[in-house]
Design a protein around this motif. Structure first.
Motif, PDB file in Angstrom:
ATOM      1  N   LEU A 267      15.072  32.141 -45.476  1.00 59.27           N
ATOM      2  CA  LEU A 267      14.881  33.487 -44.903  1.00 59.27           C
ATOM      3  C   LEU A 267      15.444  33.744 -43.552  1.00 59.27           C
ATOM      4  CD1 LEU A 267      13.692  36.165 -45.659  1.00 59.27           C
ATOM      5  CD2 LEU A 267      11.626  35.528 -44.572  1.00 59.27           C
ATOM      6  N   ALA A 268      15.335  32.793 -42.892  1.00 58.21           N
ATOM      7  CA  ALA A 268      15.879  32.890 -41.367  1.00 58.21           C
ATOM      8  C   ALA A 268      17.347  32.900 -41.287  1.00 58.21           C
ATOM      9  CB  ALA A 268      15.245  31.832 -40.352  1.00 58.21           C
ATOM     10  N   ALA A 269      17.971  32.103 -42.250  1.00 56.32           N
ATOM     11  CA  ALA A 269      19.501  32.029 -42.474  1.00 56.32           C
ATOM     12  C   ALA A 269      19.874  33.456 -43.076  1.00 56.32           C
ATOM     13  CB  ALA A 269      19.753  30.801 -43.419  1.00 56.32           C
TER      14      ALA A 269
ATOM     15  N   ALA B 226      23.235  39.874 -38.202  1.00 58.16           N
ATOM     16  CA  ALA B 226      24.387  39.903 -36.873  1.00 58.16           C
ATOM     17  C   ALA B 226      25.134  41.058 -37.035  1.00 58.16           C
ATOM     18  CB  ALA B 226      24.945  38.615 -37.055  1.00 58.16           C
ATOM     19  N   PRO B 227      25.759  41.608 -37.808  1.00 57.07           N
ATOM     20  CA  PRO B 227      26.544  42.783 -37.671  1.00 57.07           C
ATOM     21  C   PRO B 227      25.781  43.989 -37.213  1.00 57.07           C
ATOM     22  CG  PRO B 227      27.072  41.544 -39.895  1.00 57.07           C
ATOM     23  CD  PRO B 227      25.775  41.112 -39.325  1.00 57.07           C
ATOM     24  N   LEU B 228      24.482  44.197 -37.551  1.00 57.22           N
ATOM     25  CA  LEU B 228      23.522  45.218 -37.079  1.00 57.22           C
ATOM     26  C   LEU B 228      23.549  44.990 -35.569  1.00 57.22           C
ATOM     27  CD1 LEU B 228      21.018  45.026 -39.762  1.00 57.22           C
ATOM     28  CD2 LEU B 228      22.562  46.397 -39.664  1.00 57.22           C
TER      29      LEU B 228
ATOM     30  N   ALA C  89      29.799  31.185 -49.093  1.00 55.40           N
ATOM     31  CA  ALA C  89      29.234  30.610 -47.960  1.00 55.40           C
ATOM     32  C   ALA C  89      27.921  31.094 -47.454  1.00 55.40           C
ATOM     33  CB  ALA C  89      30.233  31.216 -46.871  1.00 55.40           C
ATOM     34  N   LEU C  90      27.463  32.388 -48.159  1.00 52.57           N
ATOM     35  CA  LEU C  90      26.079  32.828 -47.648  1.00 52.57           C
ATOM     36  C   LEU C  90      25.106  32.007 -48.381  1.00 52.57           C
ATOM     37  CD1 LEU C  90      24.178  34.779 -46.691  1.00 52.57           C
ATOM     38  CD2 LEU C  90      24.801  36.272 -48.632  1.00 52.57           C
ATOM     39  N   VAL C  91      25.411  31.619 -49.788  1.00 51.78           N
ATOM     40  CA  VAL C  91      24.507  30.819 -50.607  1.00 51.78           C
ATOM     41  C   VAL C  91      24.403  29.552 -49.945  1.00 51.78           C
ATOM     42  CG1 VAL C  91      24.073  29.600 -52.708  1.00 51.78           C
ATOM     43  CG2 VAL C  91      24.812  32.196 -52.513  1.00 51.78           C
ATOM     44  N   VAL C  92      25.592  28.754 -49.578  1.00 53.40           N
ATOM     45  CA  VAL C  92      25.364  27.508 -48.954  1.00 53.40           C
ATOM     46  C   VAL C  92      24.854  27.557 -47.455  1.00 53.40           C
ATOM     47  CG1 VAL C  92      26.979  25.556 -47.969  1.00 53.40           C
ATOM     48  CG2 VAL C  92      27.613  26.644 -50.200  1.00 53.40           C
TER      49      VAL C  92
ATOM     50  N   LEU D  66      21.761  28.847 -36.110  1.00 55.83           N
ATOM     51  CA  LEU D  66      22.635  27.611 -36.401  1.00 55.83           C
ATOM     52  C   LEU D  66      23.194  28.039 -37.688  1.00 55.83           C
ATOM     53  CD1 LEU D  66      23.572  24.743 -36.089  1.00 55.83           C
ATOM     54  CD2 LEU D  66      21.530  24.047 -36.728  1.00 55.83           C
ATOM     55  N   ALA D  67      22.450  28.436 -38.546  1.00 55.93           N
ATOM     56  CA  ALA D  67      22.797  28.660 -40.052  1.00 55.93           C
ATOM     57  C   ALA D  67      24.012  30.045 -40.028  1.00 55.93           C
ATOM     58  CB  ALA D  67      21.744  29.096 -40.932  1.00 55.93           C
ATOM     59  N   ALA D  68      23.834  30.851 -39.135  1.00 53.50           N
ATOM     60  CA  ALA D  68      24.809  31.775 -39.001  1.00 53.50           C
ATOM     61  C   ALA D  68      25.903  31.336 -38.217  1.00 53.50           C
ATOM     62  CB  ALA D  68      24.508  32.983 -38.117  1.00 53.50           C
TER      63      ALA D  68
END
Length: 859
Positions: free
Chosen positions: A207-209, A216-218, A72-75, A53-55
């Motif tokens: 951490l999960a976010a 995801a790109p991996l 966006a990553l921090v938020v 969901l965070a992704a």
């Protein structure tokens, strides 16, 4: 052939790099799983969906609203941390006093709710590759380093090191570790355990976010595929965590990297068969759980791992009324009659097909009642056994085996498969069966698609309904009645098991494994029987489902169906036979009758299960039980008291029953009752008992005196076989070194415990009857068929339990639940259980502590 295959197996450096970086992301999530498990002893099955969901939120920020990548990553990381904190505040704290399986099921409901929230997010503006921090590439010795690889190799180890420093060096980190290892001691030291729990869930949510976004790109995800991150991450994460024994975070990261490399290499060499990876993960988890179970004899949770609505006994005065005494049979008969007549009211074949699905769902959910509701072990792959039953039935029918015989063989096959899959996990307490069966659920489509079940040229099995006994099963109405008959038969068998010693043993092991072992019951054997019976019921339902569907594929029996089945059992009432029917009507029937309404699907799955767990942990059937108890109370108040018996019911003469034999004694009758020589007990590096020796003669009373923490209880646990030790122990002339706790009880060793917890969901009468169980076992077939031997031995057990209860003065409390009794009364029940087990050498751990003087004298 094998040598040629090994020589052809290739391990390119690019594949190893991709697997290692992917493994690093999985390892960080495994660290989060372990942190939560150590803090509240539950596996967070919503962790993958939380990251997903965070992704998904991150993608909307970058793609739709053109935010800067880092901002966006921090938020998004903050959003993940907030979600983690909310889960702790709304779920963990509310269910802090509930058994752990309640919280575990709640995380499953939360996962489905988080998945639903993903679909509520705005549509993605454009579909492309997943956003990355930068796009530069490097060629290092023929291996291409992409931006996502560099980020993984730099950021993920940095996060792991920072987290390790935080947990080991900072005051908050040390407080978190202290709260996880010993909450009571942490509270005495002034640490807020609740605040530390919130901190852990917040950290793990962030951490999960981060892992989901940067990982995801991996995995090759695009901006439209973020919803696939949850389940894919979860099973790999659990594999690494289990390899680390749910304890060691560095080992989890290393294991995840190795698993990631192995997965990438396996996929590179078998790209045409991706399901092989799921099967390999299942094997890894089975082996890891087996290794962990062999290393530790007492690993996992120490509290009961179950939840169930309680069915209170009928008040003695109302037992005199025939209608009240037989109200269950009357209502069951009326319900069965209504179900038989239902096809005459709804003549549409499609409706009759729906009713058959509801009936078979209830039959399959009945298997969860046995393994989870009664045995306390959560299975998340039950539909894999359904698929095994269906595919086995199809394969046997293709071999010209008659359908009834094929169903019977499928039941046996699934029961054996359940024993094989459950054997490693059921040796331990805790949620390890849930992990194993989840891996099985994911691997099931590949396993069931093998040539032993289906013809590769015809991957869509087609099972024609035959003519049985001159009756054609082609009609939907006729087949509905067949399904109903199978459900009714299964309910009768399961109800008989519950009323027998087999059922009492399952509930006893579920509530308190140590006390059950002290009474001569083998927890592992009881749980294995429960899982075998559960698998058999699932296989029976699967074989019948194959005939209902006619045409199906192995993909029909995936992980999603297993989670839906959990929702059925929880919504209806996990430990209730009636609950399986209510749950199947609510979860399967309601969406089919009201199709196209997403809110109905939400209420009948994740959100509905979550709400019921929070507010009605007993499920829908709890409402019926409350209504039943209220009506019985009204009837009792309106009954005129019998003359001369206003306070208690008139005594009734018990029917005569055969007595049970005394336990055969082993060893030399002239030997000492107990001999302990040079016993050592260690917990890690700490020696708790050092070189302890003592002798107890027959008829002698010996007291162990020492301060708190001196090792008195630990020495008794070593004598009883509850902790590993070095040294020599002999009971009644029999060397018991190496024997398990229940085998030492069979020798004649009795044991009581400081808490006197016993079995909270059993009545006093059922508890004492459970103690008698070790002296008169009855097989499943005898119980299921209600053979004379089973009925005779059950009468003997109940009669002996009643005599012992009267002897110790517990007659007025015989129908009270043990958890409702005071500490002193529970100690008296423990004494009754010692008498029932016919124990000759007693180890009593503070038997009169915390009770009144009069109760101590009575003891």
């Amino acid at each position: 052939m094998m040598i040629d295959a090994l020589l052809a197996f290739q391990v390119p450096g690019q594949v190893v790099l991709s697997g290692a970086t992917r493994g690093l992301s999985i390892g960080l999530l495994a660290v989060g799983i372990i942190l939560i498990y150590r803090s509240c002893r539950v596996i967070n099955f919503a962790l993958g969906e939380l990251g997903a969901l965070a992704a998904a939120f991150f993608v909307r920020l970058v793609v739709n609203w053109h935010w800067n990548f880092y901002l966006a990553l921090v938020v998004s990381m903050a959003a993940g941390a907030l979600l983690g904190a909310l889960m702790e505040l709304l779920l963990v704290r509310r269910l802090s006093r509930a058994p752990r399986v309640v919280l575990l099921v709640a995380t499953i409901g939360a996962a489905q709710l988080l998945l639903f929230v993903q679909f509520l997010l705005p549509d993605i503006a454009s579909y492309s590759a997943f956003p990355v921090a930068f796009t530069k590439k490097w060629d290092v010795g023929g291996v291409v380093l992409r931006a996502d690889h560099v980020v993984a190799l730099v950021v993920f180890p940095t996060i792991a090191l920072v987290l390790a420093w935080f947990l080991n060096r900072s005051k908050t980190g040390v407080a978190i570790r202290a709260s996880a290892d010993n909450p009571d001691a942490a509270r005495l030291a002034g640490i807020s355990v609740k605040r530390m729990s919130t901190s852990v869930w917040t950290i793990v949510g962030g951490l999960a976010a981060v892992v989901a976004i940067l990982g995801a790109p991996l995995a090759g995800a695009n901006v439209g595929g973020t919803t696939d991150l949850g389940p894919g991450l979860l099973v790999r994460t659990l594999a690494a965590a289990v390899i680390a024994s749910m304890m060691s975070m560095p080992r989890a990261v290393i294991a995840a990297v190795l698993l990631g490399i192995g997965e990438s290499v396996l996929f590179y060499n078998n790209s045409a068969d991706p399901g092989l990876i799921d099967a390999a993960q299942l094997v890894v988890i089975l082996v890891a759980v087996l290794v962990v179970s062999m290393r530790s004899r007492d690993f996992g949770l120490r509290e009961r791992f179950s939840f169930a609505p309680r069915v209170r006994p009928i008040p003695p005065r109302l037992e005199q009324l025939w209608v009240v005494r037989n109200h269950t049979r009357i209502l069951a008969g009326l319900a069965l009659l209504a179900a038989v007549l239902l096809p005459f009211l709804a003549t549409s074949p499609s409706r009759q097909f729906l009713y058959s699905r509801v009936v078979l769902t209830a039959l399959i959910a009945l298997s969860l009642t046995v393994i989870t509701g009664w045995s306390g072990q959560l299975s998340l792959g039950q539909f894999a056994f359904v698929g095994l039953g269906a595919m086995s039935t199809y394969a046997l029918v293709q071999q010209r085996v008659a359908l009834p015989a094929a169903l019977a063989l499928a039941v046996i096959i699934t029961a054996l498969a359940a024993v094989i899959v459950g054997a490693p996990a059921l040796r331990m307490r805790g949620p390890f069966l849930a992990v194993t069966t989840l891996a099985l659920a994911i691997a099931a489509p590949w396993l069931l698609g093998q040539g032993i079940f289906v013809d590769p040229d015809h991957p869509q099995p087609l099972l024609r309904r035959p003519v049985v006994g001159g009756v054609s099963l082609e009609s939907q109405r006729t087949y509905y009645w067949v399904c109903l008959a199978l459900l009714a038969l299964s309910i009768v068998v399961v109800a008989r098991v519950r009323r027998s010693g087999l059922g009492r043993s399952m509930l006893a092991v579920r509530d308190n494994e140590q006390a059950a072992s002290a009474m001569g019951l083998s927890p592992t054997r009881v749980k294995m029987f429960a899982f075998a019976l559960s698998g058999a019921l699932a296989g029976l339902g699967g074989g019948a489902l194959a005939g209902l569907l006619v045409q199906f594929s192995p993909s029909r029996f995936g992980a999603g169906e297993s989670l839906t089945l959990v929702a059925v059992a929880v919504v209806g009432g996990l430990a209730s036979i009636t609950g399986t029917i209510l749950g199947s009507i609510f979860v399967v029937g309601l969406p089919a009758l009201l199709p196209g309404i997403p809110e109905i699907s939400l209420i009948t799955s994740g959100a509905g299960m979550l709400i019921l767990v929070l507010y009605f942990p007993g499920g829908l059937v709890q409402v019926l039980f409350n209504l039943r108890d209220g009506l019985l109370a009204i009837v009792e108040r309106r009954m005129a008291p019998a003359e001369g018996s206003a306070d208690k019911p008139a005594a009734t003469e018990r029917p005569s029953a055969p007595s049970l034999p005394s336990r055969p004694r082993q060893g030399d009758e002239t030997s000492e009752a107990l001999v302990v020589e040079h016993v050592f007990v260690k917990y890690g590096l700490n020696s708790v008992v050092r070189d302890a020796s003592l002798q107890v003669g027959r008829g002698e009373v010996v007291g162990l005196i020492g301060t708190n923490g001196a090792g008195k209880s630990t020495l008794m646990n070593a004598i009883g076989g509850f902790v590993p030790c070095r040294g020599k122990i002999a009971v009644l002339g029999t060397d018991v070194n190496g024997l398990s706790a229940h085998r030492r009880a069979m020798v004649g060793l009795g044991r009581t415990f400081q808490d006197a917890a016993l079995f909270g969901d059993l009545t006093v009468r059922e508890t004492v009857a459970t103690a008698v169980e070790s002296r008169g076992h009855v097989g499943f077939v005898s119980v299921a068929l209600a053979l004379p031997k089973a009925r005779r031995l059950e009468r003997a057990k109940q009669s002996q339990a009643d005599e012992i209860i009267d002897f110790v003065g517990l007659g007025p409390y015989s129908q009270r639940f043990v958890s409702e009794l005071s500490t002193g009364m529970r100690r008296i029940v423990e004494l009754a259980c010692l008498v029932a087990t016919d124990a000759k050498m007693l180890c009593l751990d503070e038997p009169t502590a915390g009770i009144a003087q009069r109760e101590a004298e009575a003891f």
